[in-house]
Enzyme design. Structure first.
Site, PDB file in Angstrom:
ATOM      1  N   THR A 153       7.925  15.487   7.111  1.00  0.00           N
ATOM      2  CA  THR A 153       8.814  14.694   7.966  1.00  0.00           C
ATOM      3  C   THR A 153       9.911  14.031   7.154  1.00  0.00           C
ATOM      4  O   THR A 153       9.735  13.767   5.955  1.00  0.00           O
ATOM      5  CB  THR A 153       8.003  13.613   8.705  1.00  0.00           C
ATOM      6  OG1 THR A 153       8.873  12.706   9.372  1.00  0.00           O
ATOM      7  CG2 THR A 153       7.159  12.799   7.724  1.00  0.00           C
ATOM      8  N   ASP A 154      11.028  13.719   7.811  1.00  0.00           N
ATOM      9  CA  ASP A 154      12.087  12.974   7.133  1.00  0.00           C
ATOM     10  C   ASP A 154      11.691  11.524   6.881  1.00  0.00           C
ATOM     11  O   ASP A 154      12.320  10.824   6.073  1.00  0.00           O
ATOM     12  CB  ASP A 154      13.398  13.032   7.922  1.00  0.00           C
ATOM     13  CG  ASP A 154      13.303  12.488   9.340  1.00  0.00           C
ATOM     14  OD1 ASP A 154      12.202  12.061   9.763  1.00  0.00           O
ATOM     15  OD2 ASP A 154      14.338  12.494  10.040  1.00  0.00           O
ATOM     16  N   GLU A 155      10.625  11.055   7.537  1.00  0.00           N
ATOM     17  CA  GLU A 155      10.231   9.654   7.387  1.00  0.00           C
ATOM     18  C   GLU A 155       9.729   9.325   5.980  1.00  0.00           C
ATOM     19  O   GLU A 155       9.657   8.154   5.610  1.00  0.00           O
ATOM     20  CB  GLU A 155       9.192   9.281   8.448  1.00  0.00           C
ATOM     21  CG  GLU A 155       9.753   9.376   9.854  1.00  0.00           C
ATOM     22  CD  GLU A 155       8.821   8.810  10.911  1.00  0.00           C
ATOM     23  OE1 GLU A 155       8.191   7.774  10.643  1.00  0.00           O
ATOM     24  OE2 GLU A 155       8.730   9.410  11.990  1.00  0.00           O
ATOM     25  N   TYR A 162       1.838   6.050   8.338  1.00  0.00           N
ATOM     26  CA  TYR A 162       2.056   7.469   8.618  1.00  0.00           C
ATOM     27  C   TYR A 162       2.931   8.115   7.556  1.00  0.00           C
ATOM     28  O   TYR A 162       2.547   9.115   6.926  1.00  0.00           O
ATOM     29  CB  TYR A 162       2.690   7.649  10.001  1.00  0.00           C
ATOM     30  CG  TYR A 162       3.353   9.001  10.176  1.00  0.00           C
ATOM     31  CD1 TYR A 162       2.621  10.174  10.040  1.00  0.00           C
ATOM     32  CD2 TYR A 162       4.712   9.109  10.467  1.00  0.00           C
ATOM     33  CE1 TYR A 162       3.219  11.418  10.183  1.00  0.00           C
ATOM     34  CE2 TYR A 162       5.318  10.349  10.609  1.00  0.00           C
ATOM     35  CZ  TYR A 162       4.573  11.499  10.468  1.00  0.00           C
ATOM     36  OH  TYR A 162       5.160  12.726  10.602  1.00  0.00           O
ATOM     37  N   LYS A 213       2.081  11.028   4.637  1.00  0.00           N
ATOM     38  CA  LYS A 213       2.788  12.305   4.529  1.00  0.00           C
ATOM     39  C   LYS A 213       3.461  12.446   3.172  1.00  0.00           C
ATOM     40  O   LYS A 213       3.500  13.546   2.597  1.00  0.00           O
ATOM     41  CB  LYS A 213       3.811  12.442   5.656  1.00  0.00           C
ATOM     42  CG  LYS A 213       3.217  12.664   7.029  1.00  0.00           C
ATOM     43  CD  LYS A 213       2.407  13.965   7.112  1.00  0.00           C
ATOM     44  CE  LYS A 213       3.287  15.200   7.052  1.00  0.00           C
ATOM     45  NZ  LYS A 213       2.477  16.454   7.239  1.00  0.00           N
TER      46      LYS A 213
END
Length: 356
Positions: free
Chosen positions: A133-135, A159, A163
């Site tokens: 994810t870009d997060e 989260y 990741k």
């Protein structure tokens, strides 16, 4: 070519399975634990396809993963199995540590043992594709900047931290053991079969039920939106043509504030399913207390995957959102049981201390 898709009953994973199965030269094994967000109904159109099979298992079960790899002669692992909702990670981070970190470690071990046992020609074409994810990059200021593949990691939530850790593990297994891996980091996905805890399906279904449409803070947070079927095409390219050891950012080039997203959904529903008495859906918008650690803005620079692999999104945000709203209007058979039995739209992510 034989694929193992983990998390293939989830939102993005099911789109990947449906996309891959459209190619008769591919065989797809879908491994999914079937947690709350896993839904075999999302795979109804391919459940009887000659090139598709489902296996219920947990990526934390290293032996089960290895047995599947060997049984189905897998050439490409696409690891999409993950806990993925920020609000749920605030309420209960333990599941995110277990699935996203420990699970990635376990499946990497299984993949490494399997890969080491392959003949040289099979070994050279094997890939482990980790979908992220870009997060993991943290957030950006409102007035500029984009995430590139080299952007330093700065996760903000349990989260995104989990990741980020999984991404680092995948890279370590490549550098230390030589496992041929590719990685991809995507922006916010949306589209059909989206579990209704996420913003777009939640707003659509709350609106249809005449419930408040919750918007965090002032709704100023910005996301880059990617139609899930465009993402599935990108993931196939990364898995089959990506360079081992490289990562690829996948974005829709469609930045919108959260408030603008909600207002656009309201306007589409005003046309497609008008409210009684001439009321507008925008009247249901309700501003709620922001969630802890809410990232300001995400924006993906997807020029690398465009330049090297020839990918570009086919949907812009307006066309993709219209398709999404229409799909939810036409497919209550899919989302109705979820709203009744699993998740009715309640607020998540307000916990301020770590829970079990």
């Amino acid at each position: 070519m034989n694929f193992l898709v983990t998390g293939g009953a989830g939102f993005i994973g099911s789109a990947v399975c449906r996309h891959l199965c459209a190619n008769p030269a591919y065989r797809v094994t879908n491994l999914d634990k079937l947690t709350y967000a896993g839904n075999l109904a999302s795979l109804r159109q391919i459940e009887n396809a000659h090139n598709y099979r489902f296996a219920q298992a947990d990526i934390c079960d290293e032996r089960a993963v290895l047995d599947l790899l060997r049984r189905d002669d897998i050439d490409i692992v696409m690891n999409l199995a993950a806990e993925s909702h920020v609000d749920r990670s605030i309420d209960g981070p333990g599941a995110f540590i277990e699935t996203n970190i420990v699970g990635t470690y376990k499946i990497l071990n299984a993949a490494l043992e399997y890969w080491r046992g392959l003949a040289d020609d099979r070994k050279s074409r094997f890939r482990f594709h980790h979908v992220s994810t870009d997060e993991v990059f943290g957030d950006l200021p409102f007035d500029g900047g984009m995430f590139v593949e080299e952007t330093p990691y700065a996760p903000s939530s349990p989260y995104s931290a989990s990741k980020a850790a999984s991404d680092h593990l995948v890279r370590a297994w490549h550098e230390t053991y030589g496992l041929p891996v590719v990685l991809s980091n995507c922006s916010n996905n949306y589209g059909p079969y989206h579990f209704p805890e996420k913003l777009i399906p939640l707003v659509i279904l709350n609106a249809l039920d005449e419930k408040p449409l919750p918007v965090y803070g002032a709704g100023a947070n910005v996301r880059d939106w990617l139609f899930v079927e465009d993402h599935a095409r990108a993931l196939e390219l990364v898995a089959t043509k990506g360079t081992p050891g490289e990562s690829y950012n996948v974005g829709g080039n469609s930045e919108r504030t959260n408030l603008a997203v909600v207002e656009t959904i309201c306007d589409l529903l005003d046309i497609r399913r008008p409210r009684a008495g001439g009321k507008r859906y925008r009247e249901l918008i309700s501003f709620v207390t922001d969630r802890p650690g809410h990232d300001r803005r995400y924006a993906i620079d997807a020029s690398k995957i465009s330049r090297e692999l020839g990918w570009a999104p086919s949907e812009n945000f307006d066309s993709g959102l219209a398709r999404t709203v229409d799909w939810f209007l036409d497919n209550k058979w899919w989302w109705g049981p979820i709203r009744e039995q699993r998740y009715a739209g309640e607020r998540l992510g307000e916990a301020r201390k770590v829970g079990a």
